[in-house]
Structure formats: structure tokens, C-alpha cells
Design a protein around this motif. Sequence first.
Motif, PDB file in Angstrom:
ATOM      1  N   HIS A  91       0.835  -1.283  -0.004  1.00  0.00           N
ATOM      2  CA  HIS A  91       0.027   0.198   0.043  1.00  0.00           C
ATOM      3  C   HIS A  91       0.776   1.262   0.041  1.00  0.00           C
ATOM      4  O   HIS A  91       0.402   2.469  -0.093  1.00  0.00           O
ATOM      5  CB  HIS A  91      -0.994  -0.138   1.255  1.00  0.00           C
ATOM      6  N   ALA A 124      -0.212   3.617   7.904  1.00  0.00           N
ATOM      7  CA  ALA A 124      -1.604   4.145   7.388  1.00  0.00           C
ATOM      8  C   ALA A 124      -2.193   5.014   8.207  1.00  0.00           C
ATOM      9  O   ALA A 124      -2.911   6.001   7.686  1.00  0.00           O
ATOM     10  CB  ALA A 124      -2.448   2.734   7.480  1.00  0.00           C
ATOM     11  N   ASP A 128      -3.481   8.530   7.256  1.00  0.00           N
ATOM     12  CA  ASP A 128      -4.635   9.078   7.412  1.00  0.00           C
ATOM     13  C   ASP A 128      -4.728  10.323   7.865  1.00  0.00           C
ATOM     14  O   ASP A 128      -5.486  11.433   7.785  1.00  0.00           O
ATOM     15  CB  ASP A 128      -5.561   7.870   8.372  1.00  0.00           C
TER      16      ASP A 128
END
Length: 175
Positions: A91, A124, A128
Motif C-alpha cells: 500500500h 496507514a 490518514d
Amino acid sequence: MTENRTTDDGGQRTIRLFPDYADTVLWIREPIDYEDTGLSDELVAGMRGWEQFYYDSLDADFNWVSAEAARTFTEEGTRLAQSVSSEVGPHFLIEFASYEAGTETVRRRSAHPAENAEAERAFAKLFDEIEVEDREIADYIRNNPGGKWTAYAPLSGTVFDPNPNWQTEAPSEDD
């Protein structure tokens, strides 16, 4: 729609790898503290050593002390980019542009699941948080068209006002 500056054109979340006197070589929009990454202790130690090698490989004018030092810096940076990529998973795109002249920018994205789930979650979360901040800034700008820009240095707490005479109201005819 607001531009998300933490991703590349393909929506990939990009982590940049480079030393720049910030006590870390990991950057998203700003330097990322190793403690916030979840990366393995071994990898963090490798990045700290690589950063110190970089500083030790420069002369007083910030030139490489030797071509071998520049080559070693690039080789180790490429290896570290691959290691970060393996730990955080597919990712995230890891980007390393060496300071060695004539080298190509290295981009690594793992083809396999993250080897370090804690690091994957930590990055992540960092992305975010940045994306939420970007939306809040865009909303603020949209809702406050008469506002002005300032720059803030979080480490020193300094606020720079590039135009202290900025008028938020239209000047009167007497002005």
C-alpha cells in the motif's frame, strides 16, 4: 475536490527516504520520527547508520569525500528502500533519490503483504492523519475566503507572516 499531496498520481501513498538533518531519513510531508513508524529495530538502526554514514561522507563544502562513498550511500539507500517496502507492504511506495550525481530515483513497492503489520498500521495511521488535516485546511480555506497564509515551524514554534500588512477587508476609497 482537494489535491492529496501525500499520494502520487496513482493514489499510492509515498514514503520518501533521505537524510536531511532531521534525526530521521523517513519523510511523508515532513520528517517522521522512527518511534511513530512501527518499523523493526534492526531496520531503524540501519537507517540511523546510513544517515550517519552520509554525514561522515561529506567534506566541509558538502561534497562527497570520494566516489566510493557516494556509491556506497546509493547502494545502501536502495537496499533500505527495499527493506522499508518489505516491512510496510504494497500500500506504500518507497522513493529514494540519491544525492550521488547521475543516479536514477529508486521506487519500491512490495508485491507481497507487509512483513511487519505494526509498521503497515503505523504508516496507514500517519497518512490518514495527514489526509484529515488536508481536508480540514481545504474546508477552512473554502469557508474563510478573506483569510491569509502564514508558515509555522513546529519544532521552534515560530510563525512567519509573509505579509504582515495583508488586509482582510477591502480597502476603503480613502486608502
